[in-house]
Design a protein around this motif. Sequence first.
Motif, PDB file in Angstrom:
ATOM      1  N   LEU A  83      46.281  33.896  48.315  1.00  0.00           N
ATOM      2  CA  LEU A  83      45.861  33.733  46.922  1.00  0.00           C
ATOM      3  C   LEU A  83      44.358  33.941  46.854  1.00  0.00           C
ATOM      4  N   SER A  84      43.955  35.117  46.428  1.00  0.00           N
ATOM      5  CA  SER A  84      42.555  35.474  46.381  1.00  0.00           C
ATOM      6  C   SER A  84      41.974  35.331  47.786  1.00  0.00           C
ATOM      7  N   LEU A  85      41.052  34.398  47.977  1.00  0.00           N
ATOM      8  CA  LEU A  85      40.456  34.186  49.298  1.00  0.00           C
ATOM      9  C   LEU A  85      41.147  33.074  50.082  1.00  0.00           C
TER      10      LEU A  85
END
Length: 101
Positions: A83-85
């Motif tokens: 999730l994203s980073l």
Amino acid sequence: MLYDIVSDALVQLQCGAGNVVSSATTNRSGVFSIVLDTLQFILSSLLTNCNLVVNTPLSNCNSKLPSVGGLLSSLQFIGNTLLSLLNVANIVPSGFQFLDG
């Protein structure tokens, strides 16, 4: 016998000697989510030293079940989600079993 959880049941994540480290209440479908800080909990420790416990009387869920006792499940790692980073570890109950009160 494995059991499904019903709505409005309190699910506790217990580690070590029964210490409650987090809890959640199931939704209408019996689904719940518990989020933990990875700086405080190591995945291998969660899988070996922690269990999910439901102490809600089972008779509240089904009148044919006992009013004393609860459900217990160990944990199972099923993979990661990016999730994203953030790299999120997905852990699920391995199967709830009846626990005598």
